[in-house]
Motif scaffolding. Structure first.
Motif, PDB file in Angstrom:
ATOM      1  N   ALA A 343      47.153  42.260  49.777  1.00 19.37           N
ATOM      2  CA  ALA A 343      45.987  41.382  49.596  1.00 19.37           C
ATOM      3  C   ALA A 343      45.296  41.702  48.272  1.00 19.37           C
ATOM      4  CB  ALA A 343      45.018  41.555  50.765  1.00 19.37           C
ATOM      5  N   THR A 344      45.240  42.995  47.924  1.00 14.66           N
ATOM      6  CA  THR A 344      44.677  43.382  46.625  1.00 14.66           C
ATOM      7  C   THR A 344      45.507  42.773  45.502  1.00 14.66           C
ATOM      8  OG1 THR A 344      44.097  45.488  47.650  1.00 14.66           O
ATOM      9  CG2 THR A 344      43.920  45.371  45.264  1.00 14.66           C
ATOM     10  N   ALA A 345      46.845  42.781  45.693  1.00 13.11           N
ATOM     11  CA  ALA A 345      47.726  42.216  44.669  1.00 13.11           C
ATOM     12  C   ALA A 345      47.482  40.715  44.502  1.00 13.11           C
ATOM     13  CB  ALA A 345      49.189  42.479  45.040  1.00 13.11           C
ATOM     14  N   VAL A 346      47.161  40.031  45.605  1.00 12.38           N
ATOM     15  CA  VAL A 346      46.855  38.592  45.513  1.00 12.38           C
ATOM     16  C   VAL A 346      45.637  38.383  44.618  1.00 12.38           C
ATOM     17  CG1 VAL A 346      46.161  36.547  46.818  1.00 12.38           C
ATOM     18  CG2 VAL A 346      47.768  38.150  47.824  1.00 12.38           C
ATOM     19  N   ILE A 347      44.587  39.162  44.881  1.00 11.04           N
ATOM     20  CA  ILE A 347      43.342  38.994  44.114  1.00 11.04           C
ATOM     21  C   ILE A 347      43.577  39.417  42.656  1.00 11.04           C
ATOM     22  CG2 ILE A 347      40.879  39.509  44.042  1.00 11.04           C
ATOM     23  CD1 ILE A 347      41.115  40.394  46.983  1.00 11.04           C
ATOM     24  N   ALA A 348      44.301  40.539  42.492  1.00  7.32           N
ATOM     25  CA  ALA A 348      44.552  41.047  41.142  1.00  7.32           C
ATOM     26  C   ALA A 348      45.362  40.031  40.328  1.00  7.32           C
ATOM     27  CB  ALA A 348      45.286  42.382  41.219  1.00  7.32           C
ATOM     28  N   SER A 349      46.387  39.439  40.944  1.00  7.25           N
ATOM     29  CA  SER A 349      47.187  38.452  40.214  1.00  7.25           C
ATOM     30  C   SER A 349      46.344  37.214  39.898  1.00  7.25           C
ATOM     31  CB  SER A 349      48.448  38.079  41.001  1.00  7.25           C
ATOM     32  OG  SER A 349      48.099  37.601  42.274  1.00  7.25           O
ATOM     33  N   LEU A 353      45.778  35.691  36.233  1.00  7.81           N
ATOM     34  CA  LEU A 353      46.044  34.270  35.971  1.00  7.81           C
ATOM     35  C   LEU A 353      44.820  33.580  35.359  1.00  7.81           C
ATOM     36  CD1 LEU A 353      48.027  33.286  39.163  1.00  7.81           C
ATOM     37  CD2 LEU A 353      48.756  32.833  36.826  1.00  7.81           C
ATOM     38  N   PHE A 354      43.646  33.957  35.841  1.00 12.05           N
ATOM     39  CA  PHE A 354      42.403  33.385  35.310  1.00 12.05           C
ATOM     40  C   PHE A 354      42.331  33.606  33.795  1.00 12.05           C
ATOM     41  CE2 PHE A 354      37.912  33.541  34.211  1.00 12.05           C
ATOM     42  CZ  PHE A 354      37.391  32.457  34.878  1.00 12.05           C
ATOM     43  N   GLY A 355      42.687  34.841  33.391  1.00 14.35           N
ATOM     44  CA  GLY A 355      42.673  35.158  31.959  1.00 14.35           C
ATOM     45  C   GLY A 355      43.792  34.449  31.195  1.00 14.35           C
ATOM     46  N   MET A 356      45.001  34.442  31.774  1.00 17.00           N
ATOM     47  CA  MET A 356      46.156  33.852  31.087  1.00 17.00           C
ATOM     48  C   MET A 356      45.937  32.361  30.807  1.00 17.00           C
ATOM     49  SD  MET A 356      49.287  35.616  33.156  1.00 17.00           S
ATOM     50  CE  MET A 356      50.677  35.067  32.205  1.00 17.00           C
ATOM     51  N   LYS A 357      45.335  31.673  31.790  1.00 17.66           N
ATOM     52  CA  LYS A 357      45.154  30.227  31.629  1.00 17.66           C
ATOM     53  C   LYS A 357      44.126  29.889  30.553  1.00 17.66           C
ATOM     54  CE  LYS A 357      46.580  28.455  36.107  1.00 17.66           C
ATOM     55  NZ  LYS A 357      46.152  27.811  37.350  1.00 17.66           N
ATOM     56  N   ARG A 358      43.216  30.814  30.294  1.00 17.94           N
ATOM     57  CA  ARG A 358      42.146  30.529  29.351  1.00 17.94           C
ATOM     58  C   ARG A 358      42.333  31.206  28.002  1.00 17.94           C
ATOM     59  NH1 ARG A 358      40.949  30.017  34.244  1.00 17.94           N
ATOM     60  NH2 ARG A 358      39.423  28.480  34.991  1.00 17.94           N
ATOM     61  N   ARG A 359      43.335  32.066  27.886  1.00 18.20           N
ATOM     62  CA  ARG A 359      43.481  32.866  26.660  1.00 18.20           C
ATOM     63  C   ARG A 359      43.688  31.984  25.426  1.00 18.20           C
ATOM     64  NH1 ARG A 359      44.352  38.065  25.664  1.00 18.20           N
ATOM     65  NH2 ARG A 359      44.726  38.555  27.843  1.00 18.20           N
ATOM     66  N   ARG A 360      44.539  30.940  25.542  1.00 18.14           N
ATOM     67  CA  ARG A 360      44.871  30.141  24.367  1.00 18.14           C
ATOM     68  C   ARG A 360      43.635  29.431  23.807  1.00 18.14           C
ATOM     69  NH1 ARG A 360      49.801  26.055  24.783  1.00 18.14           N
ATOM     70  NH2 ARG A 360      50.940  28.004  24.891  1.00 18.14           N
ATOM     71  N   ASP A 361      42.826  28.835  24.714  1.00 16.06           N
ATOM     72  CA  ASP A 361      41.681  28.050  24.231  1.00 16.06           C
ATOM     73  C   ASP A 361      40.446  28.904  23.957  1.00 16.06           C
ATOM     74  OD1 ASP A 361      43.213  25.822  24.484  1.00 16.06           O
ATOM     75  OD2 ASP A 361      42.513  25.327  26.510  1.00 16.06           O
ATOM     76  N   ARG A 362      40.255  29.913  24.796  1.00 17.23           N
ATOM     77  CA  ARG A 362      38.979  30.647  24.685  1.00 17.23           C
ATOM     78  C   ARG A 362      39.171  32.135  24.438  1.00 17.23           C
ATOM     79  NH1 ARG A 362      36.853  28.149  30.200  1.00 17.23           N
ATOM     80  NH2 ARG A 362      37.574  26.056  29.787  1.00 17.23           N
ATOM     81  N   GLY A 363      40.377  32.532  24.066  1.00 16.15           N
ATOM     82  CA  GLY A 363      40.658  33.957  23.898  1.00 16.15           C
ATOM     83  C   GLY A 363      39.816  34.627  22.830  1.00 16.15           C
ATOM     84  N   HIS A 364      39.301  33.841  21.875  1.00 11.21           N
ATOM     85  CA  HIS A 364      38.534  34.418  20.772  1.00 11.21           C
ATOM     86  C   HIS A 364      37.059  34.600  21.129  1.00 11.21           C
ATOM     87  CE1 HIS A 364      38.147  30.057  20.620  1.00 11.21           C
ATOM     88  NE2 HIS A 364      36.989  30.248  20.019  1.00 11.21           N
ATOM     89  N   THR A 365      36.600  34.011  22.227  1.00 11.46           N
ATOM     90  CA  THR A 365      35.166  34.061  22.547  1.00 11.46           C
ATOM     91  C   THR A 365      34.790  35.412  23.160  1.00 11.46           C
ATOM     92  OG1 THR A 365      35.521  33.156  24.755  1.00 11.46           O
ATOM     93  CG2 THR A 365      35.093  31.569  22.990  1.00 11.46           C
ATOM     94  N   VAL A 366      33.537  35.785  22.957  1.00 15.78           N
ATOM     95  CA  VAL A 366      33.044  37.067  23.481  1.00 15.78           C
ATOM     96  C   VAL A 366      33.060  37.046  25.011  1.00 15.78           C
ATOM     97  CG1 VAL A 366      31.051  38.615  23.572  1.00 15.78           C
ATOM     98  CG2 VAL A 366      31.643  37.481  21.438  1.00 15.78           C
ATOM     99  N   ALA A 367      32.704  35.896  25.592  1.00 15.61           N
ATOM    100  CA  ALA A 367      32.657  35.804  27.059  1.00 15.61           C
ATOM    101  C   ALA A 367      34.039  36.083  27.657  1.00 15.61           C
ATOM    102  CB  ALA A 367      32.173  34.417  27.472  1.00 15.61           C
TER     103      ALA A 367
END
Lengths: 494, 85
Positions: A343-349, A353-367
């Motif tokens: 269950a921890t692995a589910v949340i961790a993955s 994924l949350f980061g991977m999906k947003r890295r291209r568009d918002r990877g440069h932002t401080v947030a």
């Protein structure tokens, strides 16, 4: 219309999952370890070498009774935790405002075992449901993200409902990285869905009175502020100073309590000025009851038996029992641990994924970078600091005053440093380097538990080989996982 | 014995499920005579294991069955994934 609902559920799933997930990873990791809290305490106290199944003697009970009576006369109310297959010692415990603490006695002789003070597995348990925060704030800090997790599970189901059954065992490791991570998230998420829902729902239910305090319905229509039930029924009074009666021999009372408790083993004994109560063991069955038999003091005559009945009360007892799993044998405990880690692995993955999906568009932002730093602090910093706690339990001098508090300070210091390192590196654009550094540190700390154990407590290894093999083996497993991820990150960097 | 039996039954059911969705899991299409057997095994094996677990161990049996089903699914997923990999 359906696509709109899925899109909206996707947003809800992502944000409740990320914000709640940061907390829930901590809760699930420590909760999973808490299934073996007693065993972890035994690992952290190598001086305790009492063999499981050592018979409890009347002489040891009399020594404990004398200690409790002496404590009561000095204004320190204590209770007696009886030996069990998991914890073979006799414990005289009192609440010090933070946790239950007190001496451990040999169940055969009643001699105090000179065990070191330690935060023990109890720390994992307390952290699991309060994050070590005092008062109701800690419980709310866990319960509100837990409700968020239930929302994330519900929204995740809506998003994935069409492919839920056909894709139930689909894992495409050869696809793109994002697809492979998503498949892994869905595979574990769907398969461990019953466990996650059960453990989260029952966990919220344990402290539901903090979220929804019991207020009499009539007060909702009364003028002014509603009055809580506890305030309404409690008349002001001045407590008279209690006179504690001497305690009779406890062994005959334990034998006499078996019949009123329906043949169940006794778990612990509470003492009042004029009576004592023998409670059924939590390991008796899946219903976590507080059934007890009361005996008059000082003559030891049976006063009454309290056994909760009724379908609602029994349902609540079952839900509590399912969450605490104190009835579970060792095999089922391992399944709880493995399910909790999955269950921890589910949340961790999900966090990854949350980061991977947003890295291209918002990877440069401080947030985004702060989010990455927080993810790193949770996924790698927490295991590293938990290992640091185990290291501290062995390396701090055994006679150090307040060493249990020092162990906890070590844990939070290491975790704080991990957070500082992760956030600094992530904000300055060196996130990958920080992942590698912290993974390497986690591998060293987790893998080092075996040599540390062998060097600092070789005698304890022989006294309880299964416990030491399990803890050290878990350390090696965690180290292997960290090294595996590290090697993948190295490949990516190359 | 309950857990290994439930694990084996659920693993068989998940593999039958993958076989019945052969295109999705990149598996060869099963011969027509095998499909009814796979359908039957997919349904009957886990249900039989659940009935046996609950009858023998009550609440503990149900917990064992759920854990076995989850782990069997994970095992089947990894098995099929490494086969494709």
């Amino acid at each position: 219309m359906r696509e709109t609902l899925r899109t909206r559920m996707g947003w809800l799933h992502a944000w409740t999952g990320f914000v709640g997930g940061l907390v829930m990873v901590c809760v699930f990791v420590t909760g999973s370890l808490s299934v073996f809290d007693t065993e972890i305490t035994r690992w952290m106290q190598p001086e305790v070498r009492v063999a499981p199944g050592t018979p409890l003697t009347p002489a040891a009970l009399d020594v404990a009774a004398r200690m409790i009576h002496e404590g009561e006369t000095h204004g320190i109310p204590a209770f007696l935790a009886l030996p069990s297959p998991r914890s073979p010692t006799l414990k005289v415990l009192h609440y010090d405002g933070r946790e239950f603490t007190g001496p451990q006695l040999d169940p055969q002789t009643g001699v105090i075992i000179p065990a070191r003070q330690t935060a023990g597995g109890e720390f994992f348990f307390r952290f699991h449901y309060t994050l070590c925060m005092q008062g109701p704030a800690g419980i709310l800090a866990v319960d509100i993200p837990a409700i968020g997790l239930l929302v994330a599970i519900g929204s995740g189901l809506v998003i994935h409902i069409r492919a839920l059954l056909p894709d139930i065992v689909l894992l495409r490791l050869s696809a793109t990285r994002l697809r492979a991570w998503l498949d892994a998230h869905l595979l574990t998420g769907v398969l461990f869905l019953p466990f996650m829902v059960m453990i989260t729902y029952t966990g919220v239910l344990v402290h539901v009175d903090r979220l929804l305090p019991a207020i009499p319905v009539t007060s909702l229509w009364s003028q002014g502020r509603p009055v809580s039930r506890s305030t309404a029924i409690r008349p002001p009074h001045v407590a008279p100073s209690p006179v504690f009666q001497p305690l009779p021999p406890l062994a005959p009372l334990l034998a006499a309590a078996r019949a009123p408790l329906g043949g169940r083993e006794a778990g612990f004994i509470l003492f009042s000025p004029d009576h004592l109560s023998i409670f059924a063991s939590d390991a008796s069955g899946p219903f976590l009851t507080r059934d007890h038999a009361d005996f008059h003091l000082p003559d030891g005559a049976l006063l009454a038996t309290a056994a909760t009945s009724g379908s609602i009360a029994r349902s609540v007892q079952l839900l509590h029992g399912l969450h605490y799993a104190r009835f579970a044998a060792t095999g089922l405990r391992w399944l709880y641990l493995v399910s909790g880690l999955c269950a921890t692995a589910v949340i961790a993955s999900g966090l990854v994924l949350f980061g991977m999906k947003r890295r291209r568009d918002r990877g440069h932002t401080v947030a985004f970078r702060i989010g990455e730093g927080l993810t790193m602090t949770t996924l790698v910093g927490l295991p590293a600091s938990l290992c640091a706690l185990l290291w501290a339990s062995r390396l701090l001098p055994a006679t150090l005053p307040g060493r249990d508090g020092t162990e906890i300070t070590v844990f939070f210091t290491v975790w704080g440093l991990c957070a500082l390192h992760a956030l600094t590196c992530a904000v300055t654009g060196r996130g990958l380097r920080a992942w590698r550094t912290q993974l390497a540190m986690s591998a060293v700390l987790a893998g080092g538990l075996l040599p540390l154990d062998g060097l600092t407590a070789p005698a304890a290894l022989h006294a309880a080989p299964a416990i030491h093999a399990a803890v050290d083996g878990m350390g090696l497993g965690a180290a292997s996982l960290a090294l595996y991820v590290l090697s993948h990150l190295r490949d990516r960097a190359a | 014995m309950t857990f290994p039996v439930a694990l084996a039954a659920c693993l068989a059911a998940f593999l039958c499920h993958a076989l019945l969705h052969g295109r999705r899991y990149r598996l060869p299409t099963p011969p027509p005579g095998l499909r009814p057997v796979a359908y039957l095994l997919r349904m009957a094996a886990p249900l039989g294991a659940l009935a046996g677990a609950v009858a023998n161990h009550g609440v503990t049996g149900a917990l064992l069955w759920f854990a076995a089903a989850s782990l069997a699914g994970l095992g089947a997923g990894l098995l099929l994934a490494t086969r494709q990999y």
